[in-house]
Design a protein around this motif. Structure first.
Motif, mmCIF file in Angstrom:
data_model
loop_
_atom_site.group_PDB
_atom_site.id
_atom_site.type_symbol
_atom_site.label_atom_id
_atom_site.label_comp_id
_atom_site.label_asym_id
_atom_site.label_seq_id
_atom_site.Cartn_x
_atom_site.Cartn_y
_atom_site.Cartn_z
ATOM 1 N N ILE A 80 -1.982 2.668 6.836
ATOM 2 C CA ILE A 80 -2.190 3.113 5.457
ATOM 3 C C ILE A 80 -2.689 4.558 5.422
ATOM 4 O O ILE A 80 -2.244 5.366 4.599
ATOM 5 N N LEU A 81 -3.579 4.912 6.343
ATOM 6 C CA LEU A 81 -4.031 6.310 6.421
ATOM 7 C C LEU A 81 -2.885 7.238 6.816
ATOM 8 O O LEU A 81 -2.769 8.348 6.304
ATOM 9 N N GLY A 82 -2.041 6.797 7.738
ATOM 10 C CA GLY A 82 -0.888 7.596 8.136
ATOM 11 C C GLY A 82 0.074 7.820 6.986
ATOM 12 O O GLY A 82 0.575 8.932 6.778
ATOM 13 N N VAL A 83 0.336 6.765 6.223
ATOM 14 C CA VAL A 83 1.217 6.891 5.054
ATOM 15 C C VAL A 83 0.592 7.811 4.013
ATOM 16 O O VAL A 83 1.279 8.643 3.410
ATOM 17 N N THR A 84 -0.706 7.687 3.806
ATOM 18 C CA THR A 84 -1.395 8.558 2.850
ATOM 19 C C THR A 84 -1.309 10.014 3.297
ATOM 20 O O THR A 84 -0.991 10.904 2.493
ATOM 21 N N SER A 137 0.828 -1.210 0.000
ATOM 22 C CA SER A 137 0.000 0.000 0.000
ATOM 23 C C SER A 137 0.859 1.254 0.000
ATOM 24 O O SER A 137 0.568 2.215 -0.720
ATOM 25 N N THR A 138 1.929 1.261 0.790
ATOM 26 C CA THR A 138 2.845 2.402 0.824
ATOM 27 C C THR A 138 3.457 2.634 -0.542
ATOM 28 O O THR A 138 3.518 3.774 -1.037
ATOM 29 N N TRP A 159 3.949 15.644 2.275
ATOM 30 C CA TRP A 159 5.203 15.707 1.530
ATOM 31 C C TRP A 159 4.949 16.273 0.131
ATOM 32 O O TRP A 159 5.780 16.989 -0.428
ATOM 33 N N GLY A 160 3.796 15.975 -0.424
ATOM 34 C CA GLY A 160 3.437 16.443 -1.758
ATOM 35 C C GLY A 160 3.365 17.960 -1.868
ATOM 36 O O GLY A 160 3.531 18.512 -2.961
ATOM 37 N N ILE A 161 3.137 18.664 -0.756
ATOM 38 C CA ILE A 161 3.115 20.131 -0.797
ATOM 39 C C ILE A 161 4.474 20.653 -1.244
ATOM 40 O O ILE A 161 4.569 21.475 -2.151
ATOM 41 N N GLY A 162 5.522 20.168 -0.620
ATOM 42 C CA GLY A 162 6.877 20.574 -1.017
ATOM 43 C C GLY A 162 7.199 20.142 -2.430
ATOM 44 O O GLY A 162 7.851 20.874 -3.190
ATOM 45 N N GLY A 213 3.575 5.862 -5.298
ATOM 46 C CA GLY A 213 3.560 5.783 -6.760
ATOM 47 C C GLY A 213 2.424 6.572 -7.385
ATOM 48 O O GLY A 213 2.553 7.092 -8.490
ATOM 49 N N LEU A 214 1.302 6.704 -6.692
ATOM 50 C CA LEU A 214 0.171 7.475 -7.203
ATOM 51 C C LEU A 214 0.326 8.967 -6.916
ATOM 52 O O LEU A 214 -0.142 9.802 -7.698
ATOM 53 N N CYS A 215 0.957 9.298 -5.806
ATOM 54 C CA CYS A 215 1.112 10.719 -5.453
ATOM 55 C C CYS A 215 2.098 11.433 -6.383
ATOM 56 O O CYS A 215 1.939 12.622 -6.644
ATOM 57 N N HIS A 216 3.096 10.720 -6.876
ATOM 58 C CA HIS A 216 4.089 11.358 -7.753
ATOM 59 C C HIS A 216 3.445 11.904 -9.041
ATOM 60 O O HIS A 216 3.578 13.089 -9.333
ATOM 61 N N PRO A 217 2.725 11.089 -9.814
ATOM 62 C CA PRO A 217 2.083 11.654 -11.009
ATOM 63 C C PRO A 217 0.964 12.639 -10.667
ATOM 64 O O PRO A 217 0.689 13.553 -11.447
ATOM 65 N N LEU A 218 0.340 12.485 -9.505
ATOM 66 C CA LEU A 218 -0.692 13.433 -9.083
ATOM 67 C C LEU A 218 -0.097 14.837 -8.938
ATOM 68 O O LEU A 218 -0.689 15.820 -9.391
#
Length: 132
Positions: A70-74, A13-14, A80-83, A19-24
């Motif tokens: 999984i919620l914590g990792v999300t 899941s991590t 992290w995606g903000i930066g 992997g999904l957050c990068h292209p997002l």
């Protein structure tokens, strides 16, 4: 011998979440720039807050712990995606990723020596202050 898959489920899941957050982040910056960075903050905070109480919703302790992890990792990935969103804007300015022609006016000129790190804006000066 009993097999436990909780760790494997969390690990896969991590991997998928990151992997999904990068292209997002790439698509978000291309279509709307950095103006919606606050949505990443909101989703991150909500996921982390729910991770604290999620184990109480399940009868199985293992399931509750897995969902909480999984919620914590999300949540952490979105924070992290903000930066990464602001770093992606600099990557586009450097020409490493395509620029949306409809938003060309939003990009300022970027010095080729400028770092992508938001903390070390003056990287050469900052790094020279360390003595070996």
């Amino acid at each position: 011998m009993e097999l436990h898959f909780t760790g494997i489920i969390i690990a896969v899941s991590t991997f998928l979440i990151i992997g999904l957050c990068h292209p997002l982040v790439i698509k978000q910056e291309y279509y709307s720039g950095t103006k919606y960075w606050w949505t990443y903050l909101l989703v991150g905070i909500v996921c982390i807050a729910v991770a604290f109480v999620a184990p109480n919703w399940f009868e199985s302790e293992r399931v509750g712990i897995a969902v909480s992890a999984i919620l914590g990792v999300t949540g952490a990935s979105f924070l992290w995606g903000i930066g990464e969103l602001f770093a992606q804007k600099k990557r586009v300015q450097k020409g490493w990723f395509p620029m949306n022609p409809k938003r060309r006016h939003e990009y300022e000129d970027l010095d080729n020596d400028e770092t992508l790190c938001p903390v070390c804006k003056n990287a050469p000066k900052h790094l020279s202050s360390y003595k070996h």
